[in-house]
Write an enzyme that holds these catalytic residues in place. Structure first.
Site, PDB file in Angstrom:
ATOM      1  N   HIS A  94      12.940   6.934  47.555  1.00 40.98           N
ATOM      2  CA  HIS A  94      11.897   6.615  48.537  1.00 40.98           C
ATOM      3  C   HIS A  94      11.324   7.922  49.079  1.00 40.98           C
ATOM      4  O   HIS A  94      12.046   8.749  49.641  1.00 40.98           O
ATOM      5  CB  HIS A  94      12.463   5.756  49.681  1.00 40.98           C
ATOM      6  CG  HIS A  94      12.685   4.345  49.271  1.00 40.98           C
ATOM      7  ND1 HIS A  94      13.689   3.550  49.765  1.00 40.98           N
ATOM      8  CD2 HIS A  94      11.988   3.556  48.389  1.00 40.98           C
ATOM      9  CE1 HIS A  94      13.621   2.351  49.218  1.00 40.98           C
ATOM     10  NE2 HIS A  94      12.600   2.324  48.377  1.00 40.98           N
ATOM     11  N   GLU A 116      11.885   9.627  52.700  1.00 41.78           N
ATOM     12  CA  GLU A 116      13.255   9.844  53.182  1.00 41.78           C
ATOM     13  C   GLU A 116      13.709  11.260  52.828  1.00 41.78           C
ATOM     14  O   GLU A 116      14.592  11.477  52.002  1.00 41.78           O
ATOM     15  CB  GLU A 116      14.167   8.742  52.602  1.00 41.78           C
ATOM     16  CG  GLU A 116      13.709   7.369  53.063  1.00 41.78           C
ATOM     17  CD  GLU A 116      14.288   6.191  52.275  1.00 41.78           C
ATOM     18  OE1 GLU A 116      15.210   6.393  51.475  1.00 41.78           O
ATOM     19  OE2 GLU A 116      13.793   5.058  52.470  1.00 41.78           O
ATOM     20  N   HIS A 167      19.653   7.339  50.442  1.00 38.01           N
ATOM     21  CA  HIS A 167      18.448   6.962  51.199  1.00 38.01           C
ATOM     22  C   HIS A 167      18.602   7.381  52.661  1.00 38.01           C
ATOM     23  O   HIS A 167      19.599   7.943  53.068  1.00 38.01           O
ATOM     24  CB  HIS A 167      18.297   5.432  51.223  1.00 38.01           C
ATOM     25  CG  HIS A 167      17.928   4.791  49.931  1.00 38.01           C
ATOM     26  ND1 HIS A 167      16.741   4.127  49.743  1.00 38.01           N
ATOM     27  CD2 HIS A 167      18.602   4.674  48.752  1.00 38.01           C
ATOM     28  CE1 HIS A 167      16.696   3.639  48.516  1.00 38.01           C
ATOM     29  NE2 HIS A 167      17.821   3.955  47.883  1.00 38.01           N
ATOM     30  N   GLU A 179      22.673   5.008  53.267  1.00 35.91           N
ATOM     31  CA  GLU A 179      21.581   5.311  54.202  1.00 35.91           C
ATOM     32  C   GLU A 179      22.074   6.424  55.114  1.00 35.91           C
ATOM     33  O   GLU A 179      23.048   6.249  55.845  1.00 35.91           O
ATOM     34  CB  GLU A 179      21.239   4.077  55.058  1.00 35.91           C
ATOM     35  CG  GLU A 179      20.818   2.850  54.264  1.00 35.91           C
ATOM     36  CD  GLU A 179      19.351   2.863  53.849  1.00 35.91           C
ATOM     37  OE1 GLU A 179      18.660   3.874  54.079  1.00 35.91           O
ATOM     38  OE2 GLU A 179      18.913   1.850  53.279  1.00 35.91           O
TER      39      GLU A 179
HETATM   40  O1  0X9 Z   1      15.220  -1.420  51.416  1.00 34.87           O
HETATM   41  C1  0X9 Z   1      15.790  -0.551  50.737  1.00 34.87           C
HETATM   42  O2  0X9 Z   1      15.452  -0.277  49.603  1.00 34.87           O
HETATM   43  C2  0X9 Z   1      16.952   0.225  51.341  1.00 34.87           C
HETATM   44  N1  0X9 Z   1      16.633   0.586  52.696  1.00 34.87           N
HETATM   45  S1  0X9 Z   1      15.491   1.734  53.005  1.00 34.87           S
HETATM   46  O3  0X9 Z   1      15.236   1.777  54.425  1.00 34.87           O
HETATM   47  N2  0X9 Z   1      16.076   3.146  52.598  1.00 34.87           N
HETATM   48  O4  0X9 Z   1      14.337   1.458  52.229  1.00 34.87           O
HETATM   49  C3  0X9 Z   1      18.202  -0.633  51.345  1.00 34.87           C
HETATM   50  C4  0X9 Z   1      18.502  -1.428  50.117  1.00 34.87           C
HETATM   51  C5  0X9 Z   1      19.919  -1.915  50.124  1.00 34.87           C
HETATM   52  N3  0X9 Z   1      20.077  -3.282  49.749  1.00 34.87           N
HETATM   53  C6  0X9 Z   1      19.932  -4.325  50.619  1.00 34.87           C
HETATM   54  N4  0X9 Z   1      19.550  -4.144  51.830  1.00 34.87           N
HETATM   55  N5  0X9 Z   1      20.173  -5.535  50.186  1.00 34.87           N
HETATM   56 ZN    ZN Z   2      15.177   4.104  51.059  1.00 32.38          ZN
END
Ligand code: 0X9
Ligand code: ZN
Length: 443
Positions: free
Chosen positions: A191, A194, A323, A403
């Site tokens: 991403h 980040e 992330h 994260e």
């Molecule tokens: O949404 C995402 O891709 C991740 N969070 S972010 O804020 N870095 O974009 C988390 C993905 C992890 N998987 C789930 N939340 N199910």
């Molecule tokens: Zn992310």
């Protein structure tokens, strides 16, 4: 060549110095934090996220507060809606353009200071500032030149034709190591916005190698037992775009034919439960899943790498996609909160617990790191890297999305003075995680 020439990179970005946030893209946008207690309110927010395509910086869950970027023309109406539902909210950032401008100006100042000093050696590489994409690639080249058992290789190419560099760290095997050693894969920067992700991955990689050379027992043990494959910045096009145009860009930069909106959420584009919940079929969504699984060159590069490893009979044991933000260690499943957890879940969660404990003890970071299965802890997301790493080609038992910092004080616009603490705690987390695998699940 062990020298890093920073001048060219800064010169290339000097126009960016004069136009951080040149499009005034975020003028008047606010970051609003909502505290949610009830499932109906979460559902309501998830519905709004989808219908209005708002950029939720953290997804609707009860584990962490919900932070959402609200466009200037919608702030009054959105607050009225929250009041009507009796949801408590707080404006975290009054005008995100100011934050983004300050952040980019600070990053440019730090780089220009470096450039004034002139030619740098790898020994002087400044891990405490954010680096543009080209410098990250140069760092990888310099690391490979410095250590005899490290190789830089071409991982793939971005849509815009940038080479995605990767490192293979293959230190001499310990007597107890399998032959060949199992692979540990770390990926940063999927991403774009980040920034702490590539910065942290570079820091702990650099530290691991330095500690190894100093004869440190932890570094000797883990590098003697595993080969590490490291991609510090996967989404190069998106990352460059965050430096030059939109600091808060998330997706890739591959256009979508017939749509004005550019980019795919690469973390919805993997070939694992693709197209199910928590991913959008609409190109303008920030969680756009792509037209088909792996239809972006960046995700294809990841899969090609693991197809090749598989064909060569190599075992991948650990897969971490780094992330930010929220300070979480997220195990499978990502695609479903209802699906029964995999048999490996017990090990995955115990290893994540060891990693979280180590990360928390380093700096006692506010809010701590929390671990759990992604969809149950947070929300559902299909086509995501942590399901891919576990259930698809890599078949790595210890697959996580981590994260990093913080828990929302700065969010994606994390000041550079948090890079070193983030790097130090992540280093300790990596050692703890790999030790868990060595002690409990190594064959
Ligand atoms: O949404 C995402 O891709 C991740 N969070 S972010 O804020 N870095 O974009 C988390 C993905 C992890 N998987 C789930 N939340 N199910
Ligand atoms: Zn992310």
């Amino acid at each position: 060549m062990k020298f890093v020439v920073l001048l060219a990179a800064v010169a290339a970005l000097s126009s960016a110095a004069s136009f951080p946030g040149k499009t005034e893209h975020y003028r008047g946008n606010q970051l609003i934090r909502i505290t949610v207690e009830y499932e109906e309110d979460l559902k309501w927010l998830r519905n709004i996220e989808e219908k209005m395509n708002l950029d939720f910086w953290t997804d609707p869950s009860t584990i962490r507060p919900v932070d959402v970027m609200v466009p200037r023309d919608f702030t009054s109406e959105f607050k009225r809606m929250l009041n009507k539902r009796e949801l408590y909210y707080k404006v975290l950032r009054q005008d995100l353009q100011d934050d983004v401008d300050n952040d980019l100006a600070e990053a440019m100042r730090a780089l220009q200071k470096k450039a004034r000093i002139g030619i740098q050696t790898l020994d002087d590489f400044d891990y405490s500032i954010y680096h543009p994409f080209d410098e990250i690639q140069q760092w990888a080249t310099d690391v490979a030149n410095e250590y005899s058992f490290v190789t830089k290789f071409k991982f793939g190419e971005t849509y815009e034709g940038r080479e995605i560099g990767a490192l293979e760290i293959a230190a001499p095997a310990n007597a107890m190591a399998s032959d060949p050693k199992p692979v540990v894969y770390f990926e940063g920067g999927i991403h774009a916005r980040e920034w702490i992700s590539p910065a942290t991955v570079m820091f702990f990689t650099g530290k691991l190698l330095e500690m190894y050379n100093n004869g440190d027992a932890d570094a000797r043990r883990v590098l003697g037992m595993f080969d590490l494959h490291i991609v510090p910045s996967l989404n190069g096009d998106g990352y460059v775009f965050t430096w030059t145009d939109e600091r808060l860009w998330r997706k890739s930069r591959q256009p979508n034919p017939d749509f004005g909106c550019v980019g795919t959420d690469l973390n919805r584009n993997f070939d694992a439960f693709w197209g199910q919940n928590g991913a959008s079929p609409w190109p303008c969504s920030i969680v756009y899943r792509g037209f088909t699984p792996l239809n972006n060159p960046e995700t294809t590069a990841v899969d090609a790498h693991f197809q090749a490893l598989k064909a060569a009979g190599r075992v991948t044991k650990v897969f971490i996609d780094w992330h930010s933000y929220s300070q979480l260690i997220l195990a499978p499943w990502s695609y479903s909160s209802a699906a029964e957890l995999p048999a490996e879940s017990e090990n995955q969660l115990a290893a994540a617990a060891a990693m979280a404990a180590a990360m928390n003890s380093t700096n006692s970071v506010a809010g701590g790191y929390i671990h759990g299965p992604s969809a149950r802890l947070l929300y559902e997301a299909s086509g995501a890297s942590n399901d891919y790493g576990f259930a698809s080609t890599p078949a790595a038992t210890y697959t996580y999305v981590v994260e990093l910092r913080d828990t929302g004080e700065y969010g994606f616009v994390l000041p550079a003075d948090q890079i070193l603490p983030s790097g130090e705690e992540s280093y300790d987390g990596v050692i703890a995680l790999l030790d868990y695998v060595i002690n409990n699940d190594y064959d």
